[in-house]
Scaffold this motif. Structure first.
Motif, PDB file in Angstrom:
ATOM      1  N   UNK A   1       9.843  10.210   8.241  1.00 44.76           N
ATOM      2  CA  UNK A   1       9.776   8.949   8.621  1.00 44.76           C
ATOM      3  C   UNK A   1      10.630   8.501   9.855  1.00 44.76           C
ATOM      4  N   UNK A   2      11.507   9.251  10.267  1.00 47.76           N
ATOM      5  CA  UNK A   2      12.496   8.896  11.299  1.00 47.76           C
ATOM      6  C   UNK A   2      11.648   8.987  12.653  1.00 47.76           C
ATOM      7  N   UNK A   3      10.540   9.697  12.670  1.00 50.00           N
ATOM      8  CA  UNK A   3       9.713   9.852  13.779  1.00 50.00           C
ATOM      9  C   UNK A   3       8.864   8.842  13.971  1.00 50.00           C
ATOM     10  N   UNK A   4       8.785   7.685  13.136  1.00 45.24           N
ATOM     11  CA  UNK A   4       7.865   6.655  13.259  1.00 45.24           C
ATOM     12  C   UNK A   4       6.348   7.168  13.360  1.00 45.24           C
ATOM     13  N   UNK A   5       5.932   7.637  12.375  1.00 53.88           N
ATOM     14  CA  UNK A   5       4.523   8.652  12.539  1.00 53.88           C
ATOM     15  C   UNK A   5       3.408   7.290  12.300  1.00 53.88           C
ATOM     16  N   UNK A   6       2.275   7.780  12.560  1.00 55.18           N
ATOM     17  CA  UNK A   6       1.197   6.787  12.279  1.00 55.18           C
ATOM     18  C   UNK A   6       1.085   6.338  10.972  1.00 55.18           C
ATOM     19  N   UNK A   7       0.648   5.259  10.753  1.00 55.40           N
ATOM     20  CA  UNK A   7       0.551   4.825   9.307  1.00 55.40           C
ATOM     21  C   UNK A   7      -0.195   5.871   8.543  1.00 55.40           C
ATOM     22  N   UNK A   8      -1.252   6.434   8.691  1.00 54.77           N
ATOM     23  CA  UNK A   8      -1.811   7.599   7.867  1.00 54.77           C
ATOM     24  C   UNK A   8      -0.991   8.247   7.404  1.00 54.77           C
ATOM     25  N   UNK A   9      -0.240   9.041   8.240  1.00 49.52           N
ATOM     26  CA  UNK A   9       0.868   9.947   8.056  1.00 49.52           C
ATOM     27  C   UNK A   9       1.758   9.582   7.225  1.00 49.52           C
ATOM     28  N   UNK A  10       2.179   8.287   7.212  1.00 50.29           N
ATOM     29  CA  UNK A  10       3.205   7.570   6.355  1.00 50.29           C
ATOM     30  C   UNK A  10       2.688   7.467   4.923  1.00 50.29           C
ATOM     31  N   UNK A  11       1.378   7.256   4.674  1.00 48.59           N
ATOM     32  CA  UNK A  11       0.846   7.270   3.425  1.00 48.59           C
ATOM     33  C   UNK A  11       0.929   8.628   2.800  1.00 48.59           C
ATOM     34  N   UNK A  12       0.632   9.740   3.534  1.00 47.01           N
ATOM     35  CA  UNK A  12       0.543  10.899   2.948  1.00 47.01           C
ATOM     36  C   UNK A  12       2.002  11.320   2.705  1.00 47.01           C
ATOM     37  N   UNK A  13       2.993  10.898   3.630  1.00 51.13           N
ATOM     38  CA  UNK A  13       4.618  11.102   3.242  1.00 51.13           C
ATOM     39  C   UNK A  13       4.798  10.452   2.062  1.00 51.13           C
ATOM     40  N   UNK A  14       4.450   9.315   1.652  1.00 54.00           N
ATOM     41  CA  UNK A  14       4.908   8.679   0.652  1.00 54.00           C
ATOM     42  C   UNK A  14       3.960   9.145  -0.720  1.00 54.00           C
ATOM     43  N   UNK A  15       3.003   9.746  -0.462  1.00 60.22           N
ATOM     44  CA  UNK A  15       2.326  10.324  -1.514  1.00 60.22           C
ATOM     45  C   UNK A  15       3.031  11.633  -2.035  1.00 60.22           C
TER      46      UNK A  15
ATOM     47  N   UNK B   1       0.866  -1.133   0.068  1.00 60.69           N
ATOM     48  CA  UNK B   1      -0.092  -0.092  -0.054  1.00 60.69           C
ATOM     49  C   UNK B   1       0.971   1.181   0.122  1.00 60.69           C
ATOM     50  N   UNK B   2       2.108   1.070   0.664  1.00 64.28           N
ATOM     51  CA  UNK B   2       3.074   2.382   0.665  1.00 64.28           C
ATOM     52  C   UNK B   2       3.427   2.575  -0.716  1.00 64.28           C
ATOM     53  N   UNK B   3       3.867   1.607  -1.571  1.00 68.65           N
ATOM     54  CA  UNK B   3       4.279   1.767  -2.819  1.00 68.65           C
ATOM     55  C   UNK B   3       3.079   2.243  -3.750  1.00 68.65           C
ATOM     56  N   UNK B   4       1.731   1.686  -3.508  1.00 64.24           N
ATOM     57  CA  UNK B   4       0.575   2.276  -4.014  1.00 64.24           C
ATOM     58  C   UNK B   4       0.468   3.878  -3.940  1.00 64.24           C
TER      59      UNK B   4
ATOM     60  N   UNK C   1       0.502   6.900  -6.604  1.00 61.26           N
ATOM     61  CA  UNK C   1      -0.510   7.754  -6.881  1.00 61.26           C
ATOM     62  C   UNK C   1      -0.043   9.224  -6.394  1.00 61.26           C
ATOM     63  N   UNK C   2       0.897   9.190  -5.864  1.00 56.83           N
ATOM     64  CA  UNK C   2       1.592  10.745  -5.711  1.00 56.83           C
ATOM     65  C   UNK C   2       2.319  10.930  -7.227  1.00 56.83           C
ATOM     66  N   UNK C   3       2.663   9.970  -7.795  1.00 53.72           N
ATOM     67  CA  UNK C   3       3.594  10.293  -9.054  1.00 53.72           C
ATOM     68  C   UNK C   3       2.503  10.829 -10.193  1.00 53.72           C
ATOM     69  N   UNK C   4       1.332  10.173 -10.156  1.00 52.73           N
ATOM     70  CA  UNK C   4       0.568  10.521 -11.006  1.00 52.73           C
ATOM     71  C   UNK C   4      -0.251  11.701 -10.551  1.00 52.73           C
ATOM     72  N   UNK C   5      -0.438  12.381  -9.504  1.00 57.66           N
ATOM     73  CA  UNK C   5      -0.740  13.671  -8.980  1.00 57.66           C
ATOM     74  C   UNK C   5       0.240  14.599  -9.379  1.00 57.66           C
ATOM     75  N   UNK C   6       1.691  14.196  -9.038  1.00 54.59           N
ATOM     76  CA  UNK C   6       2.631  15.267  -9.620  1.00 54.59           C
ATOM     77  C   UNK C   6       2.780  15.446 -10.876  1.00 54.59           C
ATOM     78  N   UNK C   7       2.469  14.642 -11.697  1.00 54.58           N
ATOM     79  CA  UNK C   7       2.588  14.762 -13.294  1.00 54.58           C
ATOM     80  C   UNK C   7       1.611  15.636 -13.657  1.00 54.58           C
ATOM     81  N   UNK C   8       0.670  15.684 -13.064  1.00 56.09           N
ATOM     82  CA  UNK C   8      -0.729  16.366 -13.730  1.00 56.09           C
ATOM     83  C   UNK C   8      -0.445  17.926 -13.136  1.00 56.09           C
ATOM     84  N   UNK C   9       0.059  18.231 -12.186  1.00 54.68           N
ATOM     85  CA  UNK C   9       0.374  19.698 -11.443  1.00 54.68           C
ATOM     86  C   UNK C   9       1.585  20.124 -12.145  1.00 54.68           C
ATOM     87  N   UNK C  10       2.490  19.377 -12.558  1.00 58.68           N
ATOM     88  CA  UNK C  10       4.026  19.735 -13.136  1.00 58.68           C
ATOM     89  C   UNK C  10       4.038  20.933 -14.221  1.00 58.68           C
TER      90      UNK C  10
END
Length: 538
Positions: free
Chosen positions: A312-326, A269-272, A276-285
Motif C-alpha cells: 500500500x505504501x507504493x500507492x498502487x492502482x485501485x484494482x491492486x488495492x482491492x486485491x491487497x485488501x482481499x 468498497x475496500x472494506x467490502x 470478501x477476503x475473510x469469507x474466502x479465508x475461512x473456507x480454506x482455513x
C-alpha cells in the motif's frame, strides 16, 4: 438437549458445523441480529450528523457504542459463567429490542435529540457488551470439540457478512424511507434472535452445584487468568500481533484517501473487499490446519498482513488495492480464528466466559492502543513511513513470538469428579474459611526430584481452580514425608475445587500418587480457620 459429542462428521470441512441444527439456527440469528445493529448504527450516525454540526457529538455516538466493551468485559464474563447463558442472552436481546423500539417511536414522532441518541446508544452498547462473552462461551455447546475452530471461523465470517450488508441496507432504508423505518427493521431482527433462543434448549452445564456470587466469581476468574500459563501464551501472542496489525485498520481511511485517491464509496468498497477476503479465508482455513500448525498459520498471517502494508505504501492502482485488501481479510480471519480457537480450547466450561472476557479485553486494548499509537506516529512521521514501521514490527515480532508455541488445546478439561468427598465431623458452613488443605505423601529419596517436578506442574492446577496460596513442606524428622498445602478462601470454594478438577488434572494427580510409597493413599487434611470470636476464652 445433551452436550454435543464428537461424531464422524467431516471435522475438516469448513461448513461442517452447519450439520448441527442448533449451530445453524443460532448462527443465522446472530447474522440477522448483527445486520440490524449495523443498520441502527448507520441511522444513528447520520441523525447525529444531521442534528449537530459538532464532530464531538459524532465521536460521542461512536464512543457510547464501544466504551461499554472496555468497561464491562470482565463483569460480563462473570455473568456468563454464573448465570444461565441462554436466559442472559434473551434478557439482553429484550433490552436491545426496547432500545430500537424507543428509537423507532422517537424518530417517527420527530422527538429524537442528540442527547437521547447518545443515551440510548449507551444502553444498547451496554447490553451488547454483557451479551458478548455469553455468545462466545456457548459455541462449544453447539458443535463437537473437533469442529470448534471451524465454528469460530464461521462466526467471524458471519460478523463480516453483517458488516458488509448491514450498513448498505441501513443506508438504503434511511435514504428511501427515513430513520424510523431503519430502526423498525432493526427492531424486527431482535424478534428473530429472541425466537431462535426460545427454540434452542441449551445443554445442562457441568458447573458447580454451589452457586457462585458475583464478587467471588470475579476473584476466581482473575485467579484463573493469572495462573494459567497456556492462557498467558495466547494473550501475549494476541496482544503483540494486534498492536502491530492494528496499523492497517487505524490508517485505512487515510490510505484510501491520500495514497489511493479514493472517496467515501471507494473506502466502503475496500472494506467490502476485506469482508470478501475473510469469507474466502475461512473456507480454506480447515485445509490449511490439516497441513500447518497454528503457529505456522499465525506467522503466515503476519507476513501476509505486513506485505499488504508495504504494498500500500507504493500507492498502487485501485484494482491492486482491492486485491491487497482481499488478502488482508484472509490473513485477518486466519489470525482471529487461530487465536480465538486456541483460547476456547484451553478453557474449561466453568470459567470460559470470564477467561474469554480477559482475551477480549486484551484484543480490544491492543487494537485501541495500537490505533492511537499509529495515528500519532503517522501525524509526526508520515503515512508511508508509519506503514513501513508497522510492517517491520509485525514481521519481526511474529518471527520472535513463533518460538513461543501456542498450546495445542487437546487436554480433556471436562470435570472428572475424581476427588473423594472431604471427611468432616460435622457440617461446615459454606462461608467458613479460609481453608488449608494438606496432602501428605511418602516419597523415596530416589524419586524425590521427579516427584517435586511433577508437583510443581500440579501447582498451576491448584491455583487455577481456586487456591490463592500454595506450597510444599517436608517433615524435619522424616524427610520422606512431603506435604503439599494450599489455601482457599472458603469451604464453598474448596467444594467447587472438587467439581472443577478435570480429567487432565486427574492424569497428573495419578502420576503423583505413583510416587507415593505409603500403604494407603496420601493422607488429606482439611484445616478450617476458627473465627476470632470463637477463639476468645474467658
Amino acid at each position: 438437549m445433551t452436550q454435543v459429542q464428537p461424531d464422524k462428521a467431516e471435522a475438516g470441512s469448513a461448513l461442517a458445523p452447519f450439520h448441527h441444527t442448533a449451530f445453524a439456527v443460532l448462527w443465522t440469528a446472530t447474522v440477522i441480529g448483527n445486520t440490524g445493529t449495523y443498520m441502527r448504527d448507520v441511522a444513528s450516525a447520520w441523525l447525529v450528523a444531521d442534528l449537530s454540526a459538532s464532530p464531538g457529538a459524532v465521536g460521542l455516538i461512536q464512543a457510547a457504542g464501544t466504551l461499554p466493551i472496555f468497561l464491562l468485559a470482565l463483569p460480563a464474563g462473570v455473568l456468563a459463567d454464573i448465570l444461565d447463558r441462554r436466559k442472559l442472552l434473551m434478557a439482553m436481546q429484550v433490552v436491545l429490542l426496547a432500545v430500537s423500539l424507543a428509537l423507532t417511536l422517537l424518530a417517527w414522532r420527530g422527538l429524537i435529540t442528540v442527547e437521547l441518541l447518545i443515551g440510548l446508544t449507551l444502553v444498547g452498547g451496554t447490553a451488547a457488551a454483557i451479551a458478548g462473552p455469553a455468545w462466545q462461551s456457548m459455541v462449544p455447546d453447539l458443535v463437537p470439540r473437533s469442529q470448534l475452530r471451524n465454528a469460530i471461523a464461521l462466526n467471524s465470517v458471519g460478523i463480516n457478512v453483517s458488516r458488509s450488508i448491514g450498513p448498505a441496507i441501513g443506508g438504503i432504508l434511511l435514504g428511501a424511507f427515513g430513520a424510523a423505518i431503519a430502526y423498525a427493521a432493526d427492531l424486527a431482527t431482535y424478534l428473530f434472535v429472541i425466537g431462535a433462543l426460545l427454540w434452542w434448549q441449551s445443554p445442562r452445564a457441568e458447573g458447580s452445584h454451589i452457586p457462585e456470587h458475583f464478587f467471588g466469581a470475579f476473584r476466581a476468574g482473575l485467579r484463573y487468568a493469572r495462573s494459567s500459563r497456556k492462557l498467558h501464551v495466547v494473550l501475549l501472542r494476541a496482544g503483540v500481533y494486534f498492536i502491530f496489525a492494528s496499523a492497517t485498520w487505524a490508517l485505512l481511511p487515510l490510505v484510501a484517501k491520500d495514497l489511493l485517491g479514493g472517496g467515501a464509496s471507494f473506502f466502503g468498497l475496500l472494506l467490502g473487499s476485506v469482508g470478501a477476503g475473510a469469507i474466502s479465508g475461512a473456507t480454506i482455513l480447515p485445509r490449511l490446519r490439516s497441513r500447518l500448525s497454528s503457529d505456522s498459520i499465525l506467522l503466515g498471517s503476519a507476513i501476509l498482513s505486513a506485505g499488504v502494508m508495504v504494498a500500500l505504501t507504493f500507492a498502487p492502482p485501485q484494482w491492486v488495492a482491492f486485491v491487497c485488501l482481499f488478502l488482508l481479510g484472509s490473513a485477518w480471519i486466519a489470525a482471529l480464528t487461530v487465536l480465538n480457537g486456541v483460547a476456547q480450547a484451553v478453557l474449561p466450561n466453568w470459567v470460559r466466559g470470564r477467561a474469554l472476557a480477559v482475551y477480549l479485553t486484551v484484543f480490544n486494548g491492543a487494537m485501541t492502543v495500537g490505533s492511537i499509537a499509529w495515528g500519532i506516529t503517522a501525524e509526526s512521521m508520515g503515512l508511508t513511513t508509519t506503514l513501513l514501521i508497522a510492517a517491520a514490527g509485525l514481521t519481526l515480532t511474529s518471527l520472535l513470538m513463533h518460538r513461543l508455541k501456542l498450546p495445542l488445546g487437546e487436554d480433556d478439561l471436562s470435570a472428572s469428579r475424581h476427588w473423594p468427598e472431604p471427611i468432616v465431623a460435622d457440617s461446615v458452613a459454606h462461608d467458613q474459611g479460609p481453608v488449608m488443605v494438606q496432602i501428605e505423601y511418602t516419597v523415596a529419596a530416589d524419586d524425590r526430584p521427579a516427584f517435586l517436578r511433577a508437583l510443581n506442574l500440579h501447582a498451576e492446577a491448584r491455583r487455577r481452580d481456586g487456591a490463592y496460596l500454595w506450597g510444599v513442606s517436608e517433615d524435619a524428622a522424616r524427610p520422606e514425608q512431603i506435604i503439599e498445602w494450599f489455601f482457599v478462601e472458603s469451604w464453598a470454594e474448596h467444594l467447587r475445587q472438587h467439581e472443577r478438577a478435570s480429567h487432565a488434572d486427574a492424569e497428573l494427580q495419578g502420576q503423583l500418587i505413583g510416587y507415593h510409597r505409603g500403604e494407603e493413599r496420601p493422607t488429606v487434611r482439611h484445616l478450617i480457620a476458627i473465627p476470632a470470636r470463637t477463639r476468645l476464652v474467658k
